[in-house]
Design an enzyme around this catalytic site. Structure first.
Site, short mmCIF file in Angstrom:
data_model
loop_
_atom_site.label_atom_id
_atom_site.label_comp_id
_atom_site.label_asym_id
_atom_site.label_seq_id
_atom_site.Cartn_x
_atom_site.Cartn_y
_atom_site.Cartn_z
CB SER A 132 -82.80 51.59 28.23
OG SER A 132 -81.67 51.11 27.53
CD GLU B 279 -81.91 42.94 33.15
OE1 GLU B 279 -81.88 44.09 33.60
OE2 GLU B 279 -80.88 42.25 33.01
N GLY C 243 -78.70 48.62 27.91
CA GLY C 243 -77.57 49.50 27.58
C GLY C 243 -77.70 50.16 26.22
CG HIS D 17 -76.96 40.63 33.40
ND1 HIS D 17 -76.43 41.02 32.19
CD2 HIS D 17 -77.65 41.70 33.88
CE1 HIS D 17 -76.79 42.27 31.96
NE2 HIS D 17 -77.52 42.71 32.96
CG ASN E 188 -75.94 44.82 36.86
OD1 ASN E 188 -74.88 44.68 37.46
ND2 ASN E 188 -76.19 44.20 35.71
CD GLU F 271 -74.14 43.29 30.43
OE1 GLU F 271 -73.58 43.36 31.54
OE2 GLU F 271 -74.87 44.20 29.98
CE LYS G 201 -75.17 46.59 32.85
NZ LYS G 201 -75.58 46.39 31.49
C1 PEP Z 1 -78.74 45.77 33.20
O1 PEP Z 1 -77.55 45.83 33.30
O2 PEP Z 1 -79.34 44.78 33.68
C2 PEP Z 1 -79.47 46.83 32.52
C3 PEP Z 1 -80.77 46.73 32.42
O3 PEP Z 1 -78.72 47.88 32.03
P1 PEP Z 1 -79.28 49.30 31.48
O4 PEP Z 1 -80.26 49.81 32.50
O5 PEP Z 1 -78.09 50.14 31.36
O6 PEP Z 1 -79.98 49.01 30.18
#
Ligand code: PEP
Length: 250
Positions: A213, A167, A173, A95, A9, A97, A11
């Site tokens: 992460s 997630e 992040g 997601h 992703n 976000e 983003k």
């Molecule tokens: C994500 O954006 O779905 C995500 C898991 O980000 P990160 O791997 O940076 O935690």
């Protein structure tokens, strides 16, 4: 045997040129052959990245969102038809976000999922709890509710086209990764929920990804869990070497 998947992703990162270069590098990298790779690119990159990957059976393209309407006066939004016309095959929906900054609810996401499927695209449905919910011991109930409200309106046939990404919001992040046991526990619960609704065969064939992460150093342990079928990766998907290392961690 369910499909193992490494999804990135991006983003709101990478210029168009940087995105094309990254797609090219992943396309040309030495990768494990049976792993499906999905690149979740910004909308503006979709057509260019799809063009680079047009002959690839293993590397596919995803949008990061779509509007719930098919067309109209929605300035700045992108429709499912537009996404499909770029050659993309997947749409990331729900997601955290999008839920946090755009107020997206399970009900809205459920509508988008139906629309995406009606256009022959496949949704990657994100769910996951915030830290206070986990600390209160309510994380399993919350994710069960997200999965039920977001997905269980689908017919069995449509449900089989969905990829789920668990997630935990506290891991996205932050550099804090769920432990392999925490990920496995939640994935097992999600799979049991699917089995209760659609039967064991469909539950067994549903790919459930972990996101939060994921890095080259922790991917192997996470992906070794019996119900973790891969990862949805943010930060570590922005560089070819780290993402390819994750792809090769199964
Ligand atoms: C994500 O954006 O779905 C995500 C898991 O980000 P990160 O791997 O940076 O935690």
């Amino acid at each position: 045997m369910r499909q193992l998947i490494a999804a990135g992703n991006w983003k709101m990162n990478l210029t168009y040129q940087e995105g094309l270069a990254l797609a090219e590098a992943i396309h040309n990298a030495q990768r494990a052959e049976d792993i499906l790779v999905i690149l979740g690119t910004p909308a503006i990159h979709l057509a260019g990245v799809s063009e680079i990957l047009k002959d690839s059976k293993q590397v596919k393209v995803a949008a990061q969102n779509c509007h719930k309407e098919e067309k109209g006066a929605y300035t700045g939004n992108i429709s499912v038809g537009m996404i499909r016309s770029t050659g993309a095959d997947y749409v990331i929906l729900g997601h955290s976000e999008r839920r946090e900054y755009h107020g997206e609810t399970d009900a809205l996401i459920a509508e988008k999922i139906k629309l995406v499927l009606s256009y022959g695209l496949k949704p990657i449905y994100c769910c996951g709890e915030k830290l206070p919910v986990r600390e209160a011991g309510k994380h399993i109930d919350l994710v069960a509710q997200q999965v039920t409200e977001g997905l269980f309106h689908l017919s069995a046939e449509d449900f089989q086209k969905v990829i789920i990404a668990y997630e935990p919001v506290w891991a996205i992040g932050t550099g804090v990764t769920a432990s392999p046991e925490q990920a496995q526990d939640m994935h097992r619960c999600i799979r049991t929920l699917i089995a209760d609704k659609y039967g064991a065969a469909i539950a067994d064939s549903t790919s459930i990804l972990y996101g939060g992460s994921v890095k080259p150093k922790n991917a192997k342990e996470l992906f070794a869990q019996p119900d973790v079928d891969g990862g949805l990766v943010g930060g570590a998907s922005l560089k070819a070497d780290s993402f390819v290392a994750i792809i090769n961690s199964f």
